[in-house]
Motif scaffolding. Structure first.
Motif, PDB file in Angstrom:
ATOM      1  N   TYR A  62       1.576   5.147   1.342  1.00 11.48           N
ATOM      2  CA  TYR A  62       1.393   5.857   2.598  1.00 11.48           C
ATOM      3  C   TYR A  62       1.749   7.339   2.450  1.00 11.48           C
ATOM      4  O   TYR A  62       2.648   7.702   1.677  1.00 11.48           O
ATOM      5  CB  TYR A  62       2.286   5.256   3.686  1.00 11.48           C
ATOM      6  CG  TYR A  62       2.002   3.816   4.011  1.00 11.48           C
ATOM      7  CD1 TYR A  62       0.833   3.447   4.669  1.00 11.48           C
ATOM      8  CD2 TYR A  62       2.907   2.813   3.667  1.00 11.48           C
ATOM      9  CE1 TYR A  62       0.568   2.118   4.984  1.00 11.48           C
ATOM     10  CE2 TYR A  62       2.658   1.485   3.976  1.00 11.48           C
ATOM     11  CZ  TYR A  62       1.492   1.136   4.629  1.00 11.48           C
ATOM     12  OH  TYR A  62       1.238  -0.174   4.926  1.00 11.48           O
ATOM     13  N   PRO A  86       0.819  -1.210   0.000  1.00  8.90           N
ATOM     14  CA  PRO A  86       0.000   0.000   0.000  1.00  8.90           C
ATOM     15  C   PRO A  86       0.854   1.261   0.000  1.00  8.90           C
ATOM     16  O   PRO A  86       2.015   1.245   0.399  1.00  8.90           O
ATOM     17  CB  PRO A  86      -0.806  -0.130   1.300  1.00  8.90           C
ATOM     18  CG  PRO A  86       0.021  -1.022   2.170  1.00  8.90           C
ATOM     19  CD  PRO A  86       0.710  -1.975   1.249  1.00  8.90           C
ATOM     20  N   VAL A 113      -2.306   4.652  10.353  1.00 10.34           N
ATOM     21  CA  VAL A 113      -1.860   3.273  10.521  1.00 10.34           C
ATOM     22  C   VAL A 113      -0.740   3.137  11.539  1.00 10.34           C
ATOM     23  O   VAL A 113      -0.390   2.028  11.935  1.00 10.34           O
ATOM     24  CB  VAL A 113      -1.422   2.660   9.178  1.00 10.34           C
ATOM     25  CG1 VAL A 113      -2.592   2.585   8.215  1.00 10.34           C
ATOM     26  CG2 VAL A 113      -0.281   3.451   8.550  1.00 10.34           C
ATOM     27  N   HIS A 161      -2.721   5.640   5.644  1.00 14.39           N
ATOM     28  CA  HIS A 161      -3.031   4.878   4.439  1.00 14.39           C
ATOM     29  C   HIS A 161      -3.650   5.839   3.427  1.00 14.39           C
ATOM     30  O   HIS A 161      -4.582   6.570   3.736  1.00 14.39           O
ATOM     31  CB  HIS A 161      -4.006   3.746   4.764  1.00 14.39           C
ATOM     32  CG  HIS A 161      -4.105   2.712   3.697  1.00 14.39           C
ATOM     33  ND1 HIS A 161      -4.727   2.957   2.488  1.00 14.39           N
ATOM     34  CD2 HIS A 161      -3.649   1.434   3.632  1.00 14.39           C
ATOM     35  CE1 HIS A 161      -4.656   1.868   1.740  1.00 14.39           C
ATOM     36  NE2 HIS A 161      -4.010   0.929   2.404  1.00 14.39           N
TER      37      HIS A 161
END
Length: 351
Positions: A266, A264, A288, A281
């Motif tokens: 960030y 993912p 997170v 996120h």
């Protein structure tokens, strides 16, 4: 600058958002994990002052070991460092606050917010060579007000060191200006204003999402705004607020975007008020985790202004490199700390 500890209510900049955002009191519920730096840069030349501010990273695609870090001394000019932290070049270019770059195989276009004239903002332009030398290429006007933050649009197809490029100039009063810059014959640049937005109070750090062009801007005492620049009628929307829920303690300072190839993406923000960094996120804005840079083989960081991250293999940093300004590098002058992205991912349990 360090925050004034208080609680207040700041009016939202746009009526569509309504209400107001609370300024944090220095308390957040999510603890920050500790990581340590692998190295640091030589201190900037301006000593006994708040001088180092913002870094940018150029990854040398032909020889990653010769990748470079560019950093501002906001009282004096622009430095170039190697991955060992040693100075490769310095240009005495005046009061340059934030810096960004767009690189290619031969080097990079480097842009910096020039606040030498506090009434009229400018963008200082440079060419960075693969050998680590900076060549000034003039400056362009970016409108009334004091230059503060600055970032490049990384989503649109550009050739880095030439052609046309879009930049975002964050003016201290909260104005954000979108400008197209075009290279002219002889190597100088011309700026063309495109759009502008107004955030209510003081802003600085900004970064764009290379996937879709979204612009993120830090309003120091309020939080982080997102502007979907791909939309013709784009307006700022609040992405994360200062306060307990979003893990940010004013001032919100530098922003960095971690675009991971196999994981993912960030957004990282300097939570200057508690000497930490908040990680969000990018898809849903969820907090997170948080981390701090603690003392290790070199000292940790505090009161961080600018940050940057480069994902990808670099010598000594196999997963990528995170660079953070250190506001207290006593007894030496301020500098920049170099942290392995792998250490952050491991320490926070990210992927």
């Amino acid at each position: 600058m360090a925050p004034a500890w208080r609680k207040s209510c700041v009016a939202a900049a746009f009526t569509l958002l309504g209400g107001c955002a609370a300024v944090g009191d220095g308390m957040v519920s999510l603890p920050a994990v500790s990581v340590t730096a692998s190295g640091e840069t030589t201190p900037v030349g301006t000593v006994n002052a708040d001088a180092a501010d913002d870094p940018a990273i150029w990854r040398n695609p032909a020889n990653p070991a010769n990748s470079l870090i560019v950093g501002t001394d906001k009282k004096a000019g622009l430095y170039v460092y190697g991955l060992d932290g040693a100075v490769r070049d310095f240009v005495a270019a005046g009061e340059l606050n934030n810096v960004d770059l767009a690189g290619n195989a031969d080097g990079a276009l480097v842009v910096a917010s020039d606040r030498t004239d506090p009434a009229n903002s400018h963008v200082a332009m440079f060419q960075l060579s693969a050998e680590g030398t900076l060549t000034p290429q003039g400056r362009i006007a970016s409108g009334p007000g004091e230059a503060y933050g600055l970032c490049l649009q990384r989503h649109r197809s550009q050739d880095g060191a030439g052609g046309s490029q879009v930049i975002y100039a964050a003016i201290k009063d909260g104005t954000v200006r979108e400008l197209r810059i075009d290279r002219q014959a002889g190597g100088t640049w011309q700026g063309t204003p495109l759009r502008s937005w107004k955030i209510a109070t003081q802003i600085e750090g900004c970064v764009t999402n290379p996937r879709n062009g979204d612009l993120f801007i830090g309003e120091e005492n309020v939080g982080i705004w997102r502007i979907q620049t791909s939309l013709a009628n784009a307006e700022p929307e609040l992405f994360a607020s200062v306060g307990e829920q979003d893990g940010l303690v004013a001032d919100v300072e530098g922003l960095a975007f971690a675009a991971q190839e196999n994981g993912p993406d960030y957004l990282i923000a300097s939570s200057q008020g508690d000497n930490a960094y908040a990680v969000f996120h990018i898809n849903d804005g969820a907090l997170v985790g948080r981390f701090r840079i603690a003392d290790g083989i070199v000292d940790g960081t505090s009161e961080t202004d600018g940050i940057e991250v480069s994902i990808g293999d670099l010598p000594g940093f196999p997963g990528g490199l995170f660079v953070a300004q250190d506001g207290d590098n006593s007894p030496s002058g301020q500098n920049f700390k170099l942290v392995s992205w792998d250490a952050i991912v491991s320490g926070m349990g990210l992927r």
